[in-house]
Write an enzyme that holds these catalytic residues in place. Sequence first.
Site, PDB file in Angstrom:
ATOM      1  N   SER A 147      56.371  49.534  32.332  1.00  0.00           N
ATOM      2  CA  SER A 147      55.156  49.125  33.041  1.00  0.00           C
ATOM      3  C   SER A 147      54.967  50.008  34.271  1.00  0.00           C
ATOM      4  CB  SER A 147      55.262  47.677  33.507  1.00  0.00           C
ATOM      5  OG  SER A 147      54.198  47.374  34.393  1.00  0.00           O
ATOM      6  N   TYR A 160      59.706  40.826  37.515  1.00  0.00           N
ATOM      7  CA  TYR A 160      59.240  41.533  36.309  1.00  0.00           C
ATOM      8  C   TYR A 160      59.301  43.040  36.524  1.00  0.00           C
ATOM      9  CZ  TYR A 160      55.743  43.575  33.141  1.00  0.00           C
ATOM     10  OH  TYR A 160      55.086  44.376  32.225  1.00  0.00           O
TER      11      TYR A 160
HETATM   12  P1  NAD Z   1      51.687  39.791  24.796  1.00  0.00           P
HETATM   13  O1  NAD Z   1      52.142  38.580  25.518  1.00  0.00           O
HETATM   14  O2  NAD Z   1      50.301  39.845  24.283  1.00  0.00           O
HETATM   15  O3  NAD Z   1      52.685  40.087  23.587  1.00  0.00           O
HETATM   16  C1  NAD Z   1      54.063  40.035  23.803  1.00  0.00           C
HETATM   17  C2  NAD Z   1      54.794  40.150  22.486  1.00  0.00           C
HETATM   18  O4  NAD Z   1      56.193  40.022  22.782  1.00  0.00           O
HETATM   19  C3  NAD Z   1      54.440  39.069  21.489  1.00  0.00           C
HETATM   20  O5  NAD Z   1      54.375  39.633  20.195  1.00  0.00           O
HETATM   21  C4  NAD Z   1      55.622  38.087  21.562  1.00  0.00           C
HETATM   22  O6  NAD Z   1      55.928  37.507  20.292  1.00  0.00           O
HETATM   23  C5  NAD Z   1      56.756  39.004  21.991  1.00  0.00           C
HETATM   24  N1  NAD Z   1      57.738  38.270  22.758  1.00  0.00           N
HETATM   25  C6  NAD Z   1      57.626  37.819  24.037  1.00  0.00           C
HETATM   26  N2  NAD Z   1      58.743  37.133  24.370  1.00  0.00           N
HETATM   27  C7  NAD Z   1      59.548  37.153  23.281  1.00  0.00           C
HETATM   28  C8  NAD Z   1      60.826  36.618  23.003  1.00  0.00           C
HETATM   29  N3  NAD Z   1      61.511  35.889  23.902  1.00  0.00           N
HETATM   30  N4  NAD Z   1      61.347  36.829  21.775  1.00  0.00           N
HETATM   31  C9  NAD Z   1      60.681  37.548  20.864  1.00  0.00           C
HETATM   32  N5  NAD Z   1      59.463  38.077  21.057  1.00  0.00           N
HETATM   33  C10 NAD Z   1      58.916  37.880  22.267  1.00  0.00           C
HETATM   34  O7  NAD Z   1      52.008  41.002  25.772  1.00  0.00           O
HETATM   35  P2  NAD Z   1      51.427  42.478  25.896  1.00  0.00           P
HETATM   36  O8  NAD Z   1      50.464  42.499  27.008  1.00  0.00           O
HETATM   37  O9  NAD Z   1      51.026  43.028  24.578  1.00  0.00           O
HETATM   38  O10 NAD Z   1      52.747  43.213  26.428  1.00  0.00           O
HETATM   39  C11 NAD Z   1      53.617  43.957  25.579  1.00  0.00           C
HETATM   40  C12 NAD Z   1      54.545  44.770  26.441  1.00  0.00           C
HETATM   41  O11 NAD Z   1      53.780  45.585  27.307  1.00  0.00           O
HETATM   42  C13 NAD Z   1      55.458  43.925  27.334  1.00  0.00           C
HETATM   43  O12 NAD Z   1      56.742  44.526  27.396  1.00  0.00           O
HETATM   44  C14 NAD Z   1      54.772  44.011  28.687  1.00  0.00           C
HETATM   45  O13 NAD Z   1      55.672  43.850  29.753  1.00  0.00           O
HETATM   46  C15 NAD Z   1      54.208  45.417  28.637  1.00  0.00           C
HETATM   47  N6  NAD Z   1      53.090  45.636  29.559  1.00  0.00           N
HETATM   48  C16 NAD Z   1      51.917  44.950  29.421  1.00  0.00           C
HETATM   49  C17 NAD Z   1      50.873  45.202  30.316  1.00  0.00           C
HETATM   50  C18 NAD Z   1      49.569  44.466  30.243  1.00  0.00           C
HETATM   51  O14 NAD Z   1      48.759  44.605  31.178  1.00  0.00           O
HETATM   52  N7  NAD Z   1      49.282  43.718  29.195  1.00  0.00           N
HETATM   53  C19 NAD Z   1      51.037  46.145  31.330  1.00  0.00           C
HETATM   54  C20 NAD Z   1      52.239  46.834  31.437  1.00  0.00           C
HETATM   55  C21 NAD Z   1      53.261  46.578  30.535  1.00  0.00           C
END
Ligand code: NAD
Length: 255
Positions: A147, A160
């Site tokens: 991130s 985080y």
């Molecule tokens: P999201 O919540 O839409 O999806 C998260 C995914 O992770 C889901 O498929 C869920 O099943 C899985 N997951 C979460 N906890 C879990 C657990 N305990 N066991 C198994 N699976 C688990 O999130 P997103 O926005 O698509 O984020 C995906 C990645 O991108 C994450 O690592 C997040 O930190 C990173 N990220 C997101 C953003 C943003 O703005 N959305 C920004 C920077 C980084």
Amino acid sequence: MGALTGKVALVTGGSRGIGRATAERLASEGALVAVHHGRNTGAAEETVNAIRAAGGSAFSLRAELGTAGDVETLWAEFDRLVLEHGPGAGLDILVNNAGISPRAEVEETTREAFDELFEVNVRALFFVTQQGLKRLRDGGRIVNVSSATSRIALPDIIAYSMTKGAVDTFTRTLAKTLGERGVTVNAVAPGIIDTDLNAPWLRGNPDAQQYASGFSALGRVGLPDDVADIVAFLASDAARWVTGQVIDATGGSHL
Ligand code: NAD
């Protein structure tokens, strides 16, 4: 023939958001994709069905990260299902995407929330990768979803952000170990992306949209495909000379 035809990929947290977009993108390039998820089997099945409807190959597998036996369950399921659906044992591309990001400033952060963040975002990622190394073929790819918060200070997600700092360090250090096998290890660091994770405060809220768009030099909120395209590049042969890097995926935020 796609750039990833004959390759096998595993995307953790592939059921929605950035993970889903990545799973679909890798499959569109010809990879067989294992769509891992934690709880929402329906969403994982939707992703698999969308991939198949577009002519790709995928299967789903469930393992809740941060619980006892999580990593063992994940790999046992992968080993079983890849033989059923794929060309044989083994893996070419590991995308460590699953993550959680509860909001809390330093004084509000409980030990329980802190531990859960590190269990899921760091410990599970570390050991999923460790146990994946014996399956990963030489010349393979590891892409960790980090991130931009490891670079940009956002006090309301301090713990985080620390987990993503650990992911960056893991990426750089592991790249050094795996170089001799021709395996590249990189991270992608998204800014604010319109996923379900951010939906509660971002979607349908013009003020929040304007605020979030203001971070990027390109003047909009990021989309899952913006990140998936970068992951697909890092997973491809075109990125063979890139390793140990954290690639910014923020549309130029806080330049
Ligand atoms: P999201 O919540 O839409 O999806 C998260 C995914 O992770 C889901 O498929 C869920 O099943 C899985 N997951 C979460 N906890 C879990 C657990 N305990 N066991 C198994 N699976 C688990 O999130 P997103 O926005 O698509 O984020 C995906 C990645 O991108 C994450 O690592 C997040 O930190 C990173 N990220 C997101 C953003 C943003 O703005 N959305 C920004 C920077 C980084």
